[in-house]
Design an enzyme around this catalytic site. Structure first.
Site, short mmCIF file in Angstrom:
data_model
loop_
_atom_site.label_atom_id
_atom_site.label_comp_id
_atom_site.label_asym_id
_atom_site.label_seq_id
_atom_site.Cartn_x
_atom_site.Cartn_y
_atom_site.Cartn_z
N LYS A 13 45.05 57.80 12.28
CA LYS A 13 46.41 58.34 12.49
C LYS A 13 46.52 59.78 11.97
CE LYS A 13 48.04 55.96 8.41
NZ LYS A 13 47.21 54.80 8.36
N LYS A 40 36.09 58.26 13.52
CA LYS A 40 36.93 57.07 13.68
C LYS A 40 38.32 57.47 14.21
CE LYS A 40 39.02 55.05 9.92
NZ LYS A 40 39.93 53.99 9.66
N LYS A 91 37.72 60.61 -0.66
CA LYS A 91 39.10 61.07 -0.85
C LYS A 91 39.20 62.05 -2.00
CE LYS A 91 41.77 57.28 1.18
NZ LYS A 91 42.72 56.19 0.93
P1 ADP Z 1 43.85 55.09 9.51
O1 ADP Z 1 42.37 55.22 9.38
O2 ADP Z 1 44.36 55.54 10.81
O3 ADP Z 1 44.59 55.72 8.35
P2 ADP Z 1 44.44 52.64 8.20
O4 ADP Z 1 43.61 53.12 7.06
O5 ADP Z 1 45.92 52.51 8.00
O6 ADP Z 1 44.16 53.54 9.46
O7 ADP Z 1 43.85 51.26 8.68
C1 ADP Z 1 44.59 50.14 8.93
C2 ADP Z 1 43.67 48.99 9.29
O8 ADP Z 1 43.10 49.19 10.59
C3 ADP Z 1 42.48 48.76 8.36
O9 ADP Z 1 42.20 47.36 8.31
C4 ADP Z 1 41.38 49.50 9.02
O10 ADP Z 1 40.12 49.01 8.64
C5 ADP Z 1 41.70 49.26 10.51
N1 ADP Z 1 41.31 50.42 11.29
C6 ADP Z 1 41.78 51.68 11.15
N2 ADP Z 1 41.23 52.52 12.02
C7 ADP Z 1 40.38 51.77 12.75
C8 ADP Z 1 39.52 52.06 13.84
N3 ADP Z 1 39.42 53.27 14.32
N4 ADP Z 1 38.80 51.04 14.36
C9 ADP Z 1 38.91 49.79 13.90
N5 ADP Z 1 39.71 49.44 12.87
C10 ADP Z 1 40.44 50.41 12.30
#
Ligand code: ADP
Ligand code: TRP
Length: 353
Positions: A219, A216, A134
């Site tokens: 969002k 991955k 980051k």
């Molecule tokens: P993003 O990566 O979209 O910003 P977040 O950081 O808000 O998502 O993640 C929210 C939760 O969902 C966390 O516990 C994260 O580890 C899980 N998570 C996010 N993206 C994935 C993914 N692609 N596969 C599995 N778990 C995920």
């Protein structure tokens, strides 16, 4: 009228029952309220927690204090926070069976962060992968909150003596440092914290982008066809899954290296239908092209998401209900936090009046 002995018998019995309740292990997790929940978060996170509501003392919070470590718009954060509460309830986090609260509502997270920060070597924080990733994006203007992010996360977990912490793969390192520092505190000030274990589900731990299976599902992806949101309509879900990037072969097999697109869809299918990858592969072993497989994946995802979306739509605008859930969660969490902080303040040598 009950005799003295009868009253004391019932009191002891009640106490025993209450102790049994509090003897349940604490499971805790947090999420940043930074937008719309997607299939990755649903399969990687909420699916797993839901299975634990009966067996654990479940605490779930929205990490709004973590959310301000990156550039953000205050009005959006406020709106997203309540919206996320609605989305998580819709995903099965039943407020009758777990406590849902906001990190910023409970006094204790930031206080404990300070204390833990005083025993956390700065080098260890600078080596955190998420910090490096980051901060490389933000450059020179990187804020110290981002460096301190894992210390706040340690505080979130240790404040409630959580045994188990459901997280995605990306958060594993933060759990490791939490255990490290908890042990360090216990050694320095006597046994205080439970050493938390990460919980990472077998399937769904890493759902990849539908357009680039090397990345991955996230969002923040610029290509929204890569991400299925829990608020997407059935048609949109179907379109996104059918349009997922695969390869030119026609055999369904789980080969992460050579067939990452198909491996991702198999992973999604297995997690959405709550069965093993092996069983899912066997189901499609005879296919000679990808189309029916993709249709089956789309059906499974729609079956998973559509009741969630419908529930979300019924509660999303019920501000009073959502606030009442947060109020109840805060009340319970604050009670526990106060107890823990009093113990910690005593141990570290602060004068208690
Ligand atoms: P993003 O990566 O979209 O910003 P977040 O950081 O808000 O998502 O993640 C929210 C939760 O969902 C966390 O516990 C994260 O580890 C899980 N998570 C996010 N993206 C994935 C993914 N692609 N596969 C599995 N778990 C995920
Ligand atoms: N850092 C986590 C994420 O971005 C959210 C989080 C904050 C968390 N505090 C936590 C998760 C404590 C588990 C336990 O996904």
């Amino acid at each position: 009228m009950l005799s003295f002995h009868e009253i004391s018998f019932w009191k002891t019995k009640e106490k025993r029952l209450l102790n049994m309740e509090s003897a349940k292990k604490v499971i805790l997790t947090g999420m940043q309220p930074t937008g719309k929940l997607h299939l990755g978060g649903l399969l990687g996170a909420t699916n797993n927690w839901q299975k634990m509501l009966d067996d654990y003392d479940c605490l779930f919070f929205l990490a709004d204090q973590h959310a301000i470590t990156m550039p953000y718009v205050p009005a959006e954060l406020r709106k997203n926070t309540l919206d996320c509460v609605a989305q998580y309830i819709a995903c099965g986090l039943d407020p009758e069976r777990c406590k849902i609260f906001l990190q910023s509502h409970v006094i204790g997270h930031a206080e404990l962060m300070w204390i833990l920060g005083c025993i956390t070597p700065i080098g260890q924080l600078e080596r955190m992968t998420q910090f490096k990733d980051k901060s490389s994006k933000v450059g020179e203007s990187v804020c110290s909150g981002l460096l301190y992010y894992p210390v706040l996360m340690m505080a979130d977990i240790l404040l409630y003596n959580a045994h188990l912490v459901p997280i995605g793969e990306d958060q594993k390192q933060h759990l490791e440092i939490t255990r490290d520092i908890a042990q360090k505190f216990n050694n320095a000030y006597s046994e205080t914290f439970v050493l938390p274990e990460p919980y990472i589900g077998e399937t769904g731990a890493r759902i990849m982008s539908l357009q680039n299976p090397a990345a991955k599902m996230s969002k923040s992806d610029k290509n929204q066809n890569a991400v299925v949101h829990i608020t997407d309509s059935d048609d949109v879900i179907r379109k996104k899954i059918i349009g997922a990037v695969t390869d030119s072969d026609s055999k369904i097999s789980f080969d992460q290296k050579n067939k990452p697109g198909i491996a991702n869809l198999l992973n999604i299918y297995a997690a959405a239908t709550d069965q093993s990858i092996e069983k899912s592969i066997a189901q499609f072993a005879d296919l000679t092209n990808y189309a029916p497989f993709k249709r089956a994946v789309a059906d499974a995802v729609i079956a998973k998401i559509s009741p969630i979306r419908n529930k979300y739509l019924t509660i999303a605008n019920d501000r009073e209900y959502l606030l009442s859930v947060l109020r109840a969660g805060k009340e319970e969490a604050q009670k526990r936090a106060n107890k823990m902080m009093a113990k910690i303040y005593r141990k570290v040598g602060f004068l208690i009046d």
